[in-house]
Structures are given as structure tokens and as C-alpha cells.
Design an enzyme around this catalytic site. Sequence first.
Site, PDB file in Angstrom:
ATOM      1  N   CYS A   2     -26.921  -9.633  64.791  1.00  0.00           N
ATOM      2  CA  CYS A   2     -28.323  -9.370  65.148  1.00  0.00           C
ATOM      3  C   CYS A   2     -26.773  -8.813  66.582  1.00  0.00           C
ATOM      4  O   CYS A   2     -27.008  -9.482  67.298  1.00  0.00           O
ATOM      5  CB  CYS A   2     -29.942  -9.515  65.073  1.00  0.00           C
ATOM      6  SG  CYS A   2     -30.404  -9.704  63.953  1.00  0.00           S
ATOM      7  N   ARG A  27     -20.520  -9.122  64.711  1.00  0.00           N
ATOM      8  CA  ARG A  27     -21.968 -10.153  64.544  1.00  0.00           C
ATOM      9  C   ARG A  27     -22.442 -10.307  63.612  1.00  0.00           C
ATOM     10  O   ARG A  27     -23.223 -11.428  63.113  1.00  0.00           O
ATOM     11  CB  ARG A  27     -22.246  -9.924  65.770  1.00  0.00           C
ATOM     12  CG  ARG A  27     -22.149  -9.760  67.685  1.00  0.00           C
ATOM     13  CD  ARG A  27     -23.048  -9.745  67.591  1.00  0.00           C
ATOM     14  NE  ARG A  27     -24.408 -10.210  68.748  1.00  0.00           N
ATOM     15  CZ  ARG A  27     -24.389 -11.446  69.622  1.00  0.00           C
ATOM     16  NH1 ARG A  27     -23.202 -11.759  70.433  1.00  0.00           N
ATOM     17  NH2 ARG A  27     -25.405 -12.029  69.452  1.00  0.00           N
ATOM     18  N   TRP A  77     -29.544  -8.117  61.175  1.00  0.00           N
ATOM     19  CA  TRP A  77     -29.279  -9.448  60.045  1.00  0.00           C
ATOM     20  C   TRP A  77     -30.192 -10.026  59.643  1.00  0.00           C
ATOM     21  O   TRP A  77     -30.532 -10.597  60.113  1.00  0.00           O
ATOM     22  CB  TRP A  77     -27.992  -9.893  60.793  1.00  0.00           C
ATOM     23  CG  TRP A  77     -27.417 -10.747  59.794  1.00  0.00           C
ATOM     24  CD1 TRP A  77     -25.699 -10.345  59.210  1.00  0.00           C
ATOM     25  CD2 TRP A  77     -27.180 -12.514  59.115  1.00  0.00           C
ATOM     26  NE1 TRP A  77     -25.117 -11.606  58.269  1.00  0.00           N
ATOM     27  CE2 TRP A  77     -26.394 -12.844  58.382  1.00  0.00           C
ATOM     28  CE3 TRP A  77     -28.347 -13.303  59.169  1.00  0.00           C
ATOM     29  CZ2 TRP A  77     -26.177 -13.522  57.607  1.00  0.00           C
ATOM     30  CZ3 TRP A  77     -28.271 -14.714  58.929  1.00  0.00           C
ATOM     31  CH2 TRP A  77     -27.636 -15.098  58.084  1.00  0.00           C
ATOM     32  N   ASN A 103     -33.493 -10.398  68.818  1.00  0.00           N
ATOM     33  CA  ASN A 103     -32.469 -10.582  68.214  1.00  0.00           C
ATOM     34  C   ASN A 103     -33.154 -11.998  68.395  1.00  0.00           C
ATOM     35  O   ASN A 103     -33.677 -13.064  68.660  1.00  0.00           O
ATOM     36  CB  ASN A 103     -31.383 -10.836  68.996  1.00  0.00           C
ATOM     37  CG  ASN A 103     -30.106 -11.627  68.607  1.00  0.00           C
ATOM     38  OD1 ASN A 103     -30.344 -11.966  67.231  1.00  0.00           O
ATOM     39  ND2 ASN A 103     -29.182 -11.856  69.190  1.00  0.00           N
ATOM     40  N   GLY A 104     -32.984 -12.851  67.263  1.00  0.00           N
ATOM     41  CA  GLY A 104     -33.369 -14.215  67.303  1.00  0.00           C
ATOM     42  C   GLY A 104     -34.546 -14.862  65.521  1.00  0.00           C
ATOM     43  O   GLY A 104     -34.804 -13.571  65.097  1.00  0.00           O
ATOM     44  N   GLU A 500      -9.897 -26.110  56.775  1.00  0.00           N
ATOM     45  CA  GLU A 500      -9.637 -24.821  57.641  1.00  0.00           C
ATOM     46  C   GLU A 500      -9.397 -23.924  56.604  1.00  0.00           C
ATOM     47  O   GLU A 500      -9.893 -22.674  56.495  1.00  0.00           O
ATOM     48  CB  GLU A 500      -9.147 -24.949  59.210  1.00  0.00           C
ATOM     49  CG  GLU A 500      -9.133 -23.933  59.543  1.00  0.00           C
ATOM     50  CD  GLU A 500     -10.478 -22.912  59.954  1.00  0.00           C
ATOM     51  OE1 GLU A 500     -11.506 -23.733  59.602  1.00  0.00           O
ATOM     52  OE2 GLU A 500     -10.398 -21.487  60.508  1.00  0.00           O
ATOM     53  N   LYS A 504     -11.121 -20.593  55.260  1.00  0.00           N
ATOM     54  CA  LYS A 504     -10.624 -19.005  55.623  1.00  0.00           C
ATOM     55  C   LYS A 504     -10.834 -18.327  54.300  1.00  0.00           C
ATOM     56  O   LYS A 504     -11.316 -16.869  54.326  1.00  0.00           O
ATOM     57  CB  LYS A 504      -8.852 -18.818  56.510  1.00  0.00           C
ATOM     58  CG  LYS A 504      -9.416 -19.665  57.909  1.00  0.00           C
ATOM     59  CD  LYS A 504      -9.307 -18.493  58.552  1.00  0.00           C
ATOM     60  CE  LYS A 504     -10.495 -18.532  59.172  1.00  0.00           C
ATOM     61  NZ  LYS A 504     -11.026 -19.744  59.826  1.00  0.00           N
ATOM     62  N   GLU A 507     -14.000 -17.421  53.029  1.00  0.00           N
ATOM     63  CA  GLU A 507     -15.063 -16.480  53.813  1.00  0.00           C
ATOM     64  C   GLU A 507     -14.514 -14.863  53.954  1.00  0.00           C
ATOM     65  O   GLU A 507     -15.360 -13.784  53.705  1.00  0.00           O
ATOM     66  CB  GLU A 507     -15.228 -17.078  55.581  1.00  0.00           C
ATOM     67  CG  GLU A 507     -13.814 -16.426  56.128  1.00  0.00           C
ATOM     68  CD  GLU A 507     -14.177 -17.314  57.627  1.00  0.00           C
ATOM     69  OE1 GLU A 507     -13.726 -17.896  58.220  1.00  0.00           O
ATOM     70  OE2 GLU A 507     -15.718 -17.194  57.748  1.00  0.00           O
ATOM     71  N   HIS A 523     -10.555 -39.112  41.489  1.00  0.00           N
ATOM     72  CA  HIS A 523     -11.679 -39.430  41.463  1.00  0.00           C
ATOM     73  C   HIS A 523     -13.331 -38.660  40.768  1.00  0.00           C
ATOM     74  O   HIS A 523     -14.381 -38.404  41.391  1.00  0.00           O
ATOM     75  CB  HIS A 523     -12.693 -40.282  42.673  1.00  0.00           C
ATOM     76  CG  HIS A 523     -10.961 -41.471  42.922  1.00  0.00           C
ATOM     77  ND1 HIS A 523     -11.769 -42.714  42.525  1.00  0.00           N
ATOM     78  CD2 HIS A 523     -10.650 -41.454  44.036  1.00  0.00           C
ATOM     79  CE1 HIS A 523     -10.365 -42.963  42.559  1.00  0.00           C
ATOM     80  NE2 HIS A 523     -10.017 -42.049  44.003  1.00  0.00           N
ATOM     81  N   LYS A 622     -20.471 -13.662  62.526  1.00  0.00           N
ATOM     82  CA  LYS A 622     -19.694 -13.721  64.485  1.00  0.00           C
ATOM     83  C   LYS A 622     -20.423 -14.924  64.466  1.00  0.00           C
ATOM     84  O   LYS A 622     -19.586 -16.117  64.825  1.00  0.00           O
ATOM     85  CB  LYS A 622     -18.987 -12.789  65.001  1.00  0.00           C
ATOM     86  CG  LYS A 622     -18.562 -13.816  66.031  1.00  0.00           C
ATOM     87  CD  LYS A 622     -17.140 -13.897  65.411  1.00  0.00           C
ATOM     88  CE  LYS A 622     -16.085 -14.879  66.407  1.00  0.00           C
ATOM     89  NZ  LYS A 622     -14.924 -14.810  65.090  1.00  0.00           N
TER      90      LYS A 622
HETATM   91  C1  AGP Z   1     -15.068 -19.682  61.132  1.00  0.00           C
HETATM   92  O1  AGP Z   1     -14.407 -18.308  60.326  1.00  0.00           O
HETATM   93  C2  AGP Z   1     -16.627 -18.963  60.841  1.00  0.00           C
HETATM   94  N1  AGP Z   1     -16.819 -17.888  60.897  1.00  0.00           N
HETATM   95  C3  AGP Z   1     -17.662 -20.217  60.929  1.00  0.00           C
HETATM   96  O2  AGP Z   1     -17.473 -20.903  60.276  1.00  0.00           O
HETATM   97  C4  AGP Z   1     -17.076 -20.404  63.136  1.00  0.00           C
HETATM   98  O3  AGP Z   1     -16.042 -21.115  63.163  1.00  0.00           O
HETATM   99  C5  AGP Z   1     -18.991 -20.918  62.902  1.00  0.00           C
HETATM  100  O4  AGP Z   1     -20.329 -20.453  63.030  1.00  0.00           O
HETATM  101  C6  AGP Z   1     -18.914 -22.446  64.215  1.00  0.00           C
HETATM  102  O5  AGP Z   1     -19.078 -21.326  65.347  1.00  0.00           O
HETATM  103  P1  AGP Z   1     -18.850 -20.726  66.734  1.00  0.00           P
HETATM  104  O6  AGP Z   1     -17.606 -21.307  67.033  1.00  0.00           O
HETATM  105  O7  AGP Z   1     -18.979 -19.613  67.408  1.00  0.00           O
HETATM  106  O8  AGP Z   1     -19.729 -21.788  67.407  1.00  0.00           O
END
Ligand code: AGP
Length: 627
Positions: A2, A27, A77, A103-104, A500, A504, A507, A523, A622
Site C-alpha cells: 500500500c 511497494r 495491496w 495503509n495497515g 538467497e 531470488k 520471486e 536424506h 517491497k
Molecule cells: C527479497 O528479495 C524480498 N523482497 C524479501 O524477502 C525481503 O528481503 C523481506 O521482505 C525483508 O524486507 P526488509 O529487509 O525490508 O525487512
Amino acid sequence: MCGIVGYVGVKQAAPILLSGLMRLEYRGYDSAGIAVRNDSAEHIEVVKAKGRLKNLMDMTDSGRAVAGCCGIGHTRWATHGEPSVLNAHPHFSEEKRVVAVHNGIIENYQEIAETLKKKGYVVKSQTDTEVAVLLLDSYYAENAKKGMNSCERALDAITHLMNRVRGSYALGILFGDQPGVIYAARKDSPLIIGQCTAEERGNLIASDVPAVLGLTRNIIYMENYEIARLTQDEIHLYNMDGEEIEKPVVSIQWDETAAEKDGYEHFMMKEIHEQPRAVRDTLSPRIKEDEQGEYIDLSELPWKQEDFAELSRVVIVGCGSAYHVGCAARYVIESLAAIPCEVDLASEFRYRSPIMDEQSLVIIISQSGETADSLAALRLCRERGVKTLAIVNVVGSSIAREADAVIYTWAGPEIAVATTKAFSTQLIVVYLLAIKLAAAKGRIDRSREAELAREMLSLPEKMERVLSDKERVQWFANKMSVCKDVFFVGRGMDYAISMEGSLKLKEISYIHSEAYAAGELKHGTISLIEDGVLVVGIATQPDLFEKVMSNMVEVRSRGAYLFGLTTYGQYAIEDIVNFTVYVPRTEKLFSTSLAIIPLQLLAYYISCAKGLDVDKPRNLAKSVTVE
Ligand code: AGP
């Protein structure tokens, strides 16, 4: 998650609201809307659209078709209720007496909705926001009978609302009978105020700084339980007792262009390329030199050498990529400083009974500094009296403000949803901390500290070298964009980086992928390996190279197609894998900083090859400001 923008001034509001909302697109959102009023009229025009902002732009001729110099806008969102025009913000009460964006999450909205129904209100949407708007309307109407002036009436109604609702909110509010005025309030959701110069005449509210940079760099950060009243020439801030409060105006150092693509096709690619610069900016002010050589300077922290020496436990908490930084940090901290280091997902941390005492240091890692779970974890630690340190990118964000101490990562604004440069700078900060702790504990001497510091200083140049080989990754990504399943495997620090790399890929390319500690494959997971499954094996740790290679041989013999990632010199890998990418050699504890780049590029190029929205992947935001 949002986005809110509000503007009151002498310019046409709608184009400003729309361009501000575009700067908040990162966002994540699924519908958008604006409410704009003409100064003289009581009429407030509300336009909303499902989907991308482009739809709203098309409906309003990029805002030009909506007259008026005062308005609020929102990208939604969906949390309560599907993405639709009805559920999109702004929401309003009858005759648009109260119009607001939010927002929230209002947690007790159902109970409030019941009360409102008894008073004759009809809730039309499925949102918690509309319920808050109607409740505000009811308080505002009650205040009309109390002989208050318009400002007192609004402030009292907003305060009443803030006392009544549970949850989190940033609110932008217009009252139908108060032309030329925007009210704002916040609790646990970010909200800033932008103050234009006296000549420009105008003020703004927004969820984040980039939204206002087209008009001003002068920012006031709103804190929890604060209310703002903006007109074109004035900003007034109040506490919950209705008392006016003074707040500093901060001048933002970076400008609008920092939040632009700068010739790159996507923000993500721009940000991948900014990593050497971001790492240098984060590192250089913190490495100093004296007659004994380089040393780590974290004098920005309120703690002395003795305070570091006393620590007996480090706990790192974060979400998503920030959590992965923690996973890598554990190896570095335990190896250099020999302090037990525990890493937890912020969303889980609160739901166990974390063991912490006054000799513990809890490190909260967050790019945005607003992630709801990370913030909640921080607050839990503060309640328990444990020392907290935030590693944050967004200056002035909630986590940065609430922690006992903060180390900023100087990555600059990160717009792409998939983090790259913030991740890399977070790694740098944890290396610095690990060295600082090791020195304080007497685990390393000055010459080792200087050696590690010099090696860190060489990382930006090594990162440039990795980037210069990007076409090789692009070629492989184009070939692999049809993959259905990918496994990322590694041991030790390479397992952390596997997580990581896998995140990547999933997502932004929507390809199913998993990260496994290479030794764990046998395992259970190895049963999923069949012809054509891509396995990315990461082997940057010399002492673990052969073990990872054996795991690669095991999956190759079950039909997997292999991508190997290692350091120059480990050419034996060519006999095992189908495709190799080499990164320069560095201190093994820092190799994550180089190995992550080909994995970011792999995800990026696969996403491009599939024609996906790299910067704004589906369903993602974001900044995750709800639990
Ligand atoms: C990473 O590519 C993601 N978009 C996501 O996992 C992100 O790292 C996570 O939401 C944490 O966000 P922040 O670092 O703003 O707390």
C-alpha cells in the site's frame, strides 16, 4: 505494501498524486485510486481502478482531467477483500463527509462494523478501511454538536478513532467541509511529510520519500500516535492529547534521479550494477588506518570495546533476504569472534521463548526498516531489556528509530522488489561487526584485522569483475528459462547463499526452486531429482569444495543438469558440471559477497526471458508492513 500520497498546494493535485504513486509502485499493489477536491467547492472527486496505475492514468488523462489542488491517492495491496474498484481506496462516508486512504490493518474492524450498523451505517466494501472511515465520520458528526472549531473537531475525531481501533495504520484524510486541508495520522505504518519551499507553496504526505522527491527534499518523519494537519502554507503536528508538537525537518541527501532507472531496462539491473558503489559507500567510512594498519571503526555505535567484549551471544533476526544475511553472518561471527550466534525468522522469533540476557545482542536486519514482523521482534527484545542493533537501509525508518543503535547500509533507495544492493551492503555490515567483535574478544590481532579490512576494501573491484562477465550468465539463463524445478545446494556459507539464490529465482521468475544444504539431499530431496532438473551447486569454500562436488556427482547420475559456481582456480569443477561461473578469490568468509551476483543475474535474466515484470513481481510487496 500500500502506498499513500497526499498533496495540498497551488498546483493541480492529481498529476502529482499519480506520479508520487508511481514512485511507490515498488511497494506492490493491485488497485489504485485518488480523491481530489477543488478549493472552492465541497465536491470531492474520487476515481479508482483495479490493476496497474496505468489504468487510473488512462481514466484521468494522467490526472489532467481531475481538477483541484488538494487530494489524496493510494495504491492498495489487498489484505481484506479481493482487489476490486469497490475495495480500492480512497473510501468515503455518505456525501463524502470523510474521505480517507489507509495503509495497515484495523484488527477489530468486524466488531466496529457491528457497532456502526446499529447506528445506521452501511459498510459497502469488504475492507477494514471503510469501517475506520465510517467510524471517523460518526465521531466527526458527534463533535459538530460540541461547538468546536473545524480543526478541534477533526483532531478530536481522529484521536478518538486512534484510541478505538487496534492494529496498524497510516491515514490520509479529507473532511468534506474543510477545503484545502489534509489530515494524517500514523501508528506502525510509515508516513512522512514533505514540505515545499515558501515559493513553491505546498505540502505533501507519503508512505516513503521517493514519492515526494519531485517537489521537495525536506522531510518530516511522523512517529506513532502523531497527527498532522497540512494546508498549502502550513504544517502542524499534534500528539494524542491534541497538543501541538515541534518536529525537525530533515533534508534528504539523495535526489530524484537516485530513484530512476538511469538507462537500465529495470531497477533490479540498475541496482545489481550499483552494488560495488553501495558496498564502497557502506565500507569506506568504517575502515580507518593508523600506524598499525587498517582497522574497523564503528564509533557511530554507543558501545565501547568493553561492551563488545562482554557479549556472550548474538541473535540475528530478519525476514526473507535479510534472514539469509543472518544465516551467512552466523558463520562469519562464530568463525571470527567465537561467539554463539543464533539466527531466526522474525515471523517465528516471537512465537518461541527466545533465550536472551543482558550479555546478548540482538541484531535486526531490514532494508525498509518497516517490516512488521522484524519491528515486532525488535519491540519484544526492547521490552525484555536486551541490547538491540538495527542494520537498516532506510534512514529514519521505524526499526532504525526504535533500536538502541543503528548501522545504516548506504545502498541508496532500492526500488526493485527483489533486493540486491541492500542485501550486499547488509553482508558488509555483518562482516564489520564480526571483525569488531573478534578484535574486542581478543580472537584476532591488529595485523589480522588489517588484513581482513584490506580484503574487504578489495571487494567492490572484485564485484565489478563478476559483473563484467554477466553475458555468460545471460546466455545460460536464456537456455534455462523453461525450467520447472531448480535446486540450489551448498555447504557452510554456500548453503546460506543458496537460500538467497533460490529466493531470488522464485520471486521474480515464478520457477519453483529450493535451497538445500548439499549434505541433506540424500536424506530425502534427492528423490525429486530426475532428467533435466537444474541443480545449482555453489562451492566457494575451499575446504568444502570436494564434498560439494561429490553431491553434484550424485545428482548428475540421477539426470540433473548442473550449474557450478566456484572461485577461479577450482577448475576440477569442469569435469563434473555442465556450465560453470567463476568468481574472484577472496577471504573465504567474504565469498558470499561475490557469489551472490551471478545468482542475482541468473534470476534476473530468466525473468526477462520469460517476459515477466522483473521489478514488480506478482503478489509481492517491497515493504511488508503487515504480519
Ligand atoms: C527479497 O528479495 C524480498 N523482497 C524479501 O524477502 C525481503 O528481503 C523481506 O521482505 C525483508 O524486507 P526488509 O529487509 O525490508 O525487512
